[in-house]
Write a protein that holds these residues in place. Structure first.
Motif, PDB file in Angstrom:
ATOM      1  N   TRP A   1       0.789  -1.107  -0.140  1.00  0.00           N
ATOM      2  CA  TRP A   1       0.282   0.085   0.292  1.00  0.00           C
ATOM      3  C   TRP A   1       1.380   1.101  -0.327  1.00  0.00           C
ATOM      4  CZ3 TRP A   1      -4.347   0.371  -1.185  1.00  0.00           C
ATOM      5  CH2 TRP A   1      -5.235  -1.176  -1.090  1.00  0.00           C
ATOM      6  N   ALA A   2       0.557   2.044  -0.933  1.00  0.00           N
ATOM      7  CA  ALA A   2       1.385   3.325  -0.927  1.00  0.00           C
ATOM      8  C   ALA A   2       0.441   4.705  -0.651  1.00  0.00           C
ATOM      9  CB  ALA A   2       1.907   3.674  -2.012  1.00  0.00           C
ATOM     10  N   GLY A   3      -0.222   4.931   0.770  1.00  0.00           N
ATOM     11  CA  GLY A   3      -1.533   5.681   1.243  1.00  0.00           C
ATOM     12  C   GLY A   3      -3.080   4.966   1.448  1.00  0.00           C
ATOM     13  N   ASP A   4      -3.896   5.640   1.362  1.00  0.00           N
ATOM     14  CA  ASP A   4      -4.918   5.008   0.987  1.00  0.00           C
ATOM     15  C   ASP A   4      -5.567   4.511  -0.305  1.00  0.00           C
ATOM     16  OD1 ASP A   4      -4.680   5.351   4.148  1.00  0.00           O
ATOM     17  OD2 ASP A   4      -5.713   7.344   4.476  1.00  0.00           O
ATOM     18  N   SER A   5      -4.465   5.177  -0.995  1.00  0.00           N
ATOM     19  CA  SER A   5      -5.390   5.013  -2.384  1.00  0.00           C
ATOM     20  C   SER A   5      -5.113   4.944  -3.859  1.00  0.00           C
ATOM     21  CB  SER A   5      -6.314   7.024  -2.587  1.00  0.00           C
ATOM     22  OG  SER A   5      -4.760   7.501  -3.506  1.00  0.00           O
ATOM     23  N   LYS A   6      -3.714   4.309  -3.311  1.00  0.00           N
ATOM     24  CA  LYS A   6      -3.121   3.024  -4.521  1.00  0.00           C
ATOM     25  C   LYS A   6      -2.228   2.371  -3.756  1.00  0.00           C
ATOM     26  CE  LYS A   6       0.592   7.255  -4.411  1.00  0.00           C
ATOM     27  NZ  LYS A   6      -0.630   8.351  -3.391  1.00  0.00           N
ATOM     28  N   PHE A   7      -1.542   1.092  -4.491  1.00  0.00           N
ATOM     29  CA  PHE A   7      -0.910   0.797  -4.464  1.00  0.00           C
ATOM     30  C   PHE A   7       0.805   0.210  -5.417  1.00  0.00           C
ATOM     31  CE2 PHE A   7      -4.546  -2.084  -5.797  1.00  0.00           C
ATOM     32  CZ  PHE A   7      -4.338  -2.643  -6.679  1.00  0.00           C
ATOM     33  N   ILE A   8       0.894  -0.087  -4.781  1.00  0.00           N
ATOM     34  CA  ILE A   8       2.361  -0.635  -5.573  1.00  0.00           C
ATOM     35  C   ILE A   8       2.442  -2.174  -6.256  1.00  0.00           C
ATOM     36  CG2 ILE A   8       5.137  -1.009  -6.177  1.00  0.00           C
ATOM     37  CD1 ILE A   8       4.585   1.731  -3.846  1.00  0.00           C
ATOM     38  N   ILE A   9       2.058  -2.418  -7.214  1.00  0.00           N
ATOM     39  CA  ILE A   9       2.954  -4.371  -7.352  1.00  0.00           C
ATOM     40  C   ILE A   9       3.749  -4.606  -7.058  1.00  0.00           C
ATOM     41  CG2 ILE A   9       2.112  -5.777  -9.394  1.00  0.00           C
ATOM     42  CD1 ILE A   9      -0.514  -4.580 -10.488  1.00  0.00           C
ATOM     43  N   ASP A  10       4.566  -5.178  -6.466  1.00  0.00           N
ATOM     44  CA  ASP A  10       6.371  -5.234  -6.433  1.00  0.00           C
ATOM     45  C   ASP A  10       6.629  -6.353  -6.911  1.00  0.00           C
ATOM     46  OD1 ASP A  10       5.116  -6.666  -4.473  1.00  0.00           O
ATOM     47  OD2 ASP A  10       5.780  -5.033  -2.903  1.00  0.00           O
ATOM     48  N   HIS A  11       5.694  -7.873  -7.319  1.00  0.00           N
ATOM     49  CA  HIS A  11       6.350  -9.043  -7.422  1.00  0.00           C
ATOM     50  C   HIS A  11       5.109  -9.883  -7.991  1.00  0.00           C
ATOM     51  CE1 HIS A  11       9.242 -12.206  -7.947  1.00  0.00           C
ATOM     52  NE2 HIS A  11       8.592 -12.829  -7.792  1.00  0.00           N
ATOM     53  N   THR A  12       5.494 -10.543  -9.286  1.00  0.00           N
ATOM     54  CA  THR A  12       4.500 -11.202  -9.744  1.00  0.00           C
ATOM     55  C   THR A  12       5.584 -12.834  -9.970  1.00  0.00           C
ATOM     56  OG1 THR A  12       3.842  -8.962 -10.868  1.00  0.00           O
ATOM     57  CG2 THR A  12       3.313 -12.259 -11.545  1.00  0.00           C
ATOM     58  N   GLU A  13       4.568 -13.376 -10.211  1.00  0.00           N
ATOM     59  CA  GLU A  13       5.970 -14.730 -10.116  1.00  0.00           C
ATOM     60  C   GLU A  13       4.714 -16.155 -10.235  1.00  0.00           C
ATOM     61  OE1 GLU A  13       7.112 -17.143  -5.900  1.00  0.00           O
ATOM     62  OE2 GLU A  13       7.945 -15.136  -6.570  1.00  0.00           O
ATOM     63  N   VAL A  14       5.309 -17.321 -11.474  1.00  0.00           N
ATOM     64  CA  VAL A  14       4.539 -17.987 -11.568  1.00  0.00           C
ATOM     65  C   VAL A  14       5.339 -19.042 -11.351  1.00  0.00           C
ATOM     66  CG1 VAL A  14       3.405 -18.963 -13.970  1.00  0.00           C
ATOM     67  CG2 VAL A  14       3.029 -16.554 -13.756  1.00  0.00           C
ATOM     68  N   ASN A  15       4.704 -20.560 -11.054  1.00  0.00           N
ATOM     69  CA  ASN A  15       5.069 -21.497 -10.384  1.00  0.00           C
ATOM     70  C   ASN A  15       5.321 -22.063 -12.350  1.00  0.00           C
ATOM     71  OD1 ASN A  15       5.425 -24.539 -10.555  1.00  0.00           O
ATOM     72  ND2 ASN A  15       3.836 -24.250  -8.640  1.00  0.00           N
ATOM     73  N   GLU A  16       6.483 -23.005 -12.566  1.00  0.00           N
ATOM     74  CA  GLU A  16       7.013 -22.924 -13.372  1.00  0.00           C
ATOM     75  C   GLU A  16       5.974 -23.756 -14.512  1.00  0.00           C
ATOM     76  OE1 GLU A  16      11.214 -25.349 -14.412  1.00  0.00           O
ATOM     77  OE2 GLU A  16      11.839 -23.529 -13.207  1.00  0.00           O
ATOM     78  N   GLU A  17       5.116 -24.583 -13.707  1.00  0.00           N
ATOM     79  CA  GLU A  17       4.580 -25.783 -14.112  1.00  0.00           C
ATOM     80  C   GLU A  17       3.240 -25.310 -14.726  1.00  0.00           C
ATOM     81  OE1 GLU A  17       1.648 -28.844 -11.927  1.00  0.00           O
ATOM     82  OE2 GLU A  17       3.830 -28.396 -10.541  1.00  0.00           O
ATOM     83  N   PHE A  18       3.360 -24.168 -14.712  1.00  0.00           N
ATOM     84  CA  PHE A  18       2.053 -22.784 -15.231  1.00  0.00           C
ATOM     85  C   PHE A  18       2.705 -21.800 -16.091  1.00  0.00           C
ATOM     86  CE2 PHE A  18      -0.004 -24.561 -11.187  1.00  0.00           C
ATOM     87  CZ  PHE A  18      -0.457 -25.066 -11.537  1.00  0.00           C
ATOM     88  N   ASN A  19       3.929 -21.725 -16.320  1.00  0.00           N
ATOM     89  CA  ASN A  19       4.253 -20.775 -17.402  1.00  0.00           C
ATOM     90  C   ASN A  19       3.177 -20.712 -18.809  1.00  0.00           C
ATOM     91  OD1 ASN A  19       5.856 -19.872 -15.763  1.00  0.00           O
ATOM     92  ND2 ASN A  19       7.868 -20.899 -16.648  1.00  0.00           N
ATOM     93  N   GLY A  20       3.215 -19.536 -19.588  1.00  0.00           N
ATOM     94  CA  GLY A  20       2.410 -19.869 -20.692  1.00  0.00           C
ATOM     95  C   GLY A  20       1.419 -20.147 -20.526  1.00  0.00           C
ATOM     96  N   LYS A  21       0.448 -19.642 -19.195  1.00  0.00           N
ATOM     97  CA  LYS A  21      -0.758 -20.055 -19.342  1.00  0.00           C
ATOM     98  C   LYS A  21      -1.353 -18.923 -19.181  1.00  0.00           C
ATOM     99  CE  LYS A  21      -0.811 -24.809 -18.613  1.00  0.00           C
ATOM    100  NZ  LYS A  21      -1.261 -26.376 -17.053  1.00  0.00           N
ATOM    101  N   GLY A  22      -0.572 -17.681 -18.915  1.00  0.00           N
ATOM    102  CA  GLY A  22      -1.476 -16.507 -18.972  1.00  0.00           C
ATOM    103  C   GLY A  22      -2.076 -15.932 -18.212  1.00  0.00           C
ATOM    104  N   VAL A  23      -1.423 -16.578 -16.328  1.00  0.00           N
ATOM    105  CA  VAL A  23      -1.249 -16.708 -15.079  1.00  0.00           C
ATOM    106  C   VAL A  23      -0.857 -14.961 -14.771  1.00  0.00           C
ATOM    107  CG1 VAL A  23      -0.245 -17.315 -13.025  1.00  0.00           C
ATOM    108  CG2 VAL A  23      -0.869 -19.148 -14.402  1.00  0.00           C
ATOM    109  N   GLY A  24       0.100 -14.749 -14.784  1.00  0.00           N
ATOM    110  CA  GLY A  24       0.495 -13.421 -14.533  1.00  0.00           C
ATOM    111  C   GLY A  24      -0.143 -12.967 -15.154  1.00  0.00           C
TER     112      GLY A  24
END
Length: 94
Positions: free
Chosen positions: A30-53
Motif C-alpha cells: 500500500w502507498a497511502g489509502d488510495s493506491k498500491f504498488i505491484i512489486d513482484h509477480t511470479e508464476v510456478n514453472e508448471e503453469f508458464n505460458g497459461k496467462g497466469v501472470g
C-alpha cells in the motif's frame, strides 16, 4: 483457476490456485489509502505460458476499479501488461 486476494493494512497479494496448487502470486504494498504498488509477480514453472501472470494483474485492476484505487506497477511484468493493454490505464497512477 481461482484468484484469491489476501490483504492487510500494509501489504497484500493475489494468488492463482488451480487444482489445489499455487499457479502464481503477485505481491503489492500500500502507498497511502488510495493506491498500491505491484512489486513482484511470479508464476510456478508448471503453469508458464497459461496467462497466469496476466490474470493476476487483471484481478488487481478489477480490485482497483471496484474500490476507486490506483496502481503503480513497479514489477517489470505488471508494467509490461500496463504498457500493452490500454484499456486498463484508468487505474494507472500518473
Amino acid at each position: 483457476m481461482e484468484i484469491q486476494q489476501i490483504n492487510d493494512t500494509r501489504r497484500g497479494y493475489f494468488e492463482a490456485v488451480e487444482d489445489g496448487k499455487q499457479a502464481g502470486k503477485m505481491t503489492y504494498t500500500w502507498a497511502g489509502d488510495s493506491k498500491f504498488i505491484i512489486d513482484h509477480t511470479e508464476v510456478n514453472e508448471e503453469f508458464n505460458g497459461k496467462g497466469v501472470g496476466k490474470k493476476l494483474v487483471m484481478a488487481a485492476v478489477e480490485y482497483a476499479r471496484a474500490n476507486n484505487l490506483k496502481i503503480i506497477p513497479l514489477c517489470p511484468f505488471a508494467k509490461s501488461v500496463f504498457d500493452r493493454v490500454e484499456a486498463i490505464h484508468d487505474v494507472l497512477f500518473s
